[in-house]
Enzyme design. Structure first.
Site, PDB file in Angstrom:
ATOM      1  N   LEU A  72       0.871  -1.179   0.000  1.00  0.00           N
ATOM      2  CA  LEU A  72       0.000   0.000   0.000  1.00  0.00           C
ATOM      3  C   LEU A  72       0.904   1.223   0.000  1.00  0.00           C
ATOM      4  O   LEU A  72       1.656   1.436   0.954  1.00  0.00           O
ATOM      5  CB  LEU A  72      -0.929   0.013   1.216  1.00  0.00           C
ATOM      6  CG  LEU A  72      -1.816   1.250   1.381  1.00  0.00           C
ATOM      7  CD1 LEU A  72      -2.702   1.462   0.156  1.00  0.00           C
ATOM      8  CD2 LEU A  72      -2.667   1.140   2.643  1.00  0.00           C
TER       9      LEU A  72
ATOM     10  N   GLY B 137       0.283   8.513  -2.085  1.00  0.00           N
ATOM     11  CA  GLY B 137       0.856   9.587  -2.895  1.00  0.00           C
ATOM     12  C   GLY B 137       1.444   9.106  -4.212  1.00  0.00           C
ATOM     13  O   GLY B 137       2.620   9.349  -4.494  1.00  0.00           O
ATOM     14  N   CYS B 138       0.624   8.427  -5.019  1.00  0.00           N
ATOM     15  CA  CYS B 138       1.131   7.818  -6.250  1.00  0.00           C
ATOM     16  C   CYS B 138       0.799   8.607  -7.515  1.00  0.00           C
ATOM     17  O   CYS B 138       0.951   8.087  -8.629  1.00  0.00           O
ATOM     18  CB  CYS B 138       0.595   6.400  -6.389  1.00  0.00           C
ATOM     19  SG  CYS B 138       1.227   5.283  -5.127  1.00  0.00           S
ATOM     20  N   SER B 139       0.359   9.831  -7.367  1.00  0.00           N
ATOM     21  CA  SER B 139       0.053  10.629  -8.552  1.00  0.00           C
ATOM     22  C   SER B 139       1.312  10.933  -9.344  1.00  0.00           C
ATOM     23  O   SER B 139       1.300  10.926 -10.590  1.00  0.00           O
ATOM     24  CB  SER B 139      -0.632  11.942  -8.145  1.00  0.00           C
ATOM     25  OG  SER B 139      -1.822  11.681  -7.437  1.00  0.00           O
TER      26      SER B 139
ATOM     27  N   GLY C  72       6.126   7.901  -5.318  1.00  0.00           N
ATOM     28  CA  GLY C  72       5.024   6.943  -5.273  1.00  0.00           C
ATOM     29  C   GLY C  72       4.779   6.272  -6.605  1.00  0.00           C
ATOM     30  O   GLY C  72       4.674   5.036  -6.683  1.00  0.00           O
TER      31      GLY C  72
ATOM     32  N   TYR D 159       7.914  22.548   8.156  1.00  0.00           N
ATOM     33  CA  TYR D 159       8.139  21.267   7.466  1.00  0.00           C
ATOM     34  C   TYR D 159       9.135  20.420   8.256  1.00  0.00           C
ATOM     35  O   TYR D 159       8.908  19.224   8.472  1.00  0.00           O
ATOM     36  CB  TYR D 159       8.658  21.535   6.059  1.00  0.00           C
ATOM     37  CG  TYR D 159       9.023  20.294   5.278  1.00  0.00           C
ATOM     38  CD1 TYR D 159       8.044  19.410   4.818  1.00  0.00           C
ATOM     39  CD2 TYR D 159      10.355  19.997   4.980  1.00  0.00           C
ATOM     40  CE1 TYR D 159       8.378  18.267   4.099  1.00  0.00           C
ATOM     41  CE2 TYR D 159      10.702  18.868   4.270  1.00  0.00           C
ATOM     42  CZ  TYR D 159       9.708  17.998   3.825  1.00  0.00           C
ATOM     43  OH  TYR D 159      10.053  16.874   3.111  1.00  0.00           O
TER      44      TYR D 159
END
Length: 285
Positions: free
Chosen positions: A7, A10-12, A16, A149
């Site tokens: 799993l 963030g695979c755009s 990812g 961040y």
């Protein structure tokens, strides 16, 4: 053993997307999360048999619950979780809004913990699994202009270390992946820039923000090589809790360790003698 089920959030784009490709090249199953429905078919086109795209927002528990039901129904196991979804907010700490700070931590910290809580029941039942938290070299060293961040990644580093200590004995292995500058969208469209209007930050926060923006698209790090290292670490019997990626990251870690030791040693005379002495403890008893 059946095919491992991954799993990956963030695979755009970026790490990812590239990691999905590596996983299916190895004949394993990749469940990749995207933010928009129209991105699902594009992701699955990588390999329709081994890639399953799902819409998931780490800030929304209902979408995470849907992912749990999908995994239970279609696979019945989860072998690797990769906490990759995240973004960077840049700007001086003083000028970063409360709303933006909340969002940064909700995505980069609480979102990752939500995903960890999704994965652990599967992995505890199996007595095995890998969790990769994609943190950053910024999770080991603070830099001007990226303080909030930094804070989110420092937090995830600590969570990953503690989780490793909690779960290693039952076969669940946790690794914090700490990339340096890689040629992804992190410093481009994936980043939020909070421009400074305060003169005093011109030579610190603003200067570093400009440097980050200028290098975007020309970073030395190769994302494909990075995700191959991520895959490889999940095959190790005893993977590290920390894995910096890229030459700049290793250079920065070495500098940080030296600076940290020097500072601790220099002021030991102030901090070390703050315990009760043996004589004081005896009087107290």
């Amino acid at each position: 053993m059946s095919k491992r089920v991954w799993l990956i959030t963030g695979c755009s784009t970026g790490f990812g997307r590239e990691l999905v490709k590596v996983v299916v090249e190895q004949g394993e199953i990749a469940i990749g999360t995207v933010r928009k429905h129209e991105q699902v078919s594009e992701l699955e086109s990588i390999n329709p048999e081994l890639v399953k795209g799902i819409v998931l927002d780490v800030q929304k528990q209902d979408t995470i619950d849907q992912a749990v039901r999908l995994i239970e129904k279609e696979y019945g196991r989860l072998d690797v979780l990769v906490n990759n979804a995240g973004y960077g907010t840049l700007g001086p700490i003083e000028e970063t809004s409360e709303e933006e700070m909340q969002r940064q931590f909700d995505v980069n910290v609480f979102g990752c913990v939500r995903m960890i809580k999704l994965a652990l029941p599967f992995m505890r039942k199996q007595r095995s699994g890998n969790i990769l938290n994609i943190t950053s070299i910024a999770g080991l060293n603070g830099f001007p202009g990226v303080g909030i961040y930094n804070g989110s990644k420092f937090a995830l580093e600590g969570i990953g270390e503690a989780l490793s200590a909690e779960t290693k004995h039952i076969g669940i292995k946790v690794t914090n992946i700490e990339p340096g500058p890689f040629r992804t969208d992190w410093a481009g469209r994936s980043a939020t820039y909070n421009e400074s209007a305060i003169e005093e930050y011109k030579e610190t926060a603003t200067k570093n923000m400009e440097s980050i923006r200028e290098v975007s698209g020309n970073q030395i790090g190769d994302p494909v090589k990075a995700v191959k290292a991520m895959y490889e670490v999940t095959t190790l019997e005893n993977p590290p809790v920390h894995l910096p990626l890229g030459g700049p990251a290793y250079k920065r870690v070495a500098i940080r360790l030296e600076e940290f030791k020097e500072e601790i040693d220099k002021f030991r005379h102030l901090g070390r003698p703050t315990d009760y002495t043996e004589e004081e403890l005896e009087r107290m008893d």
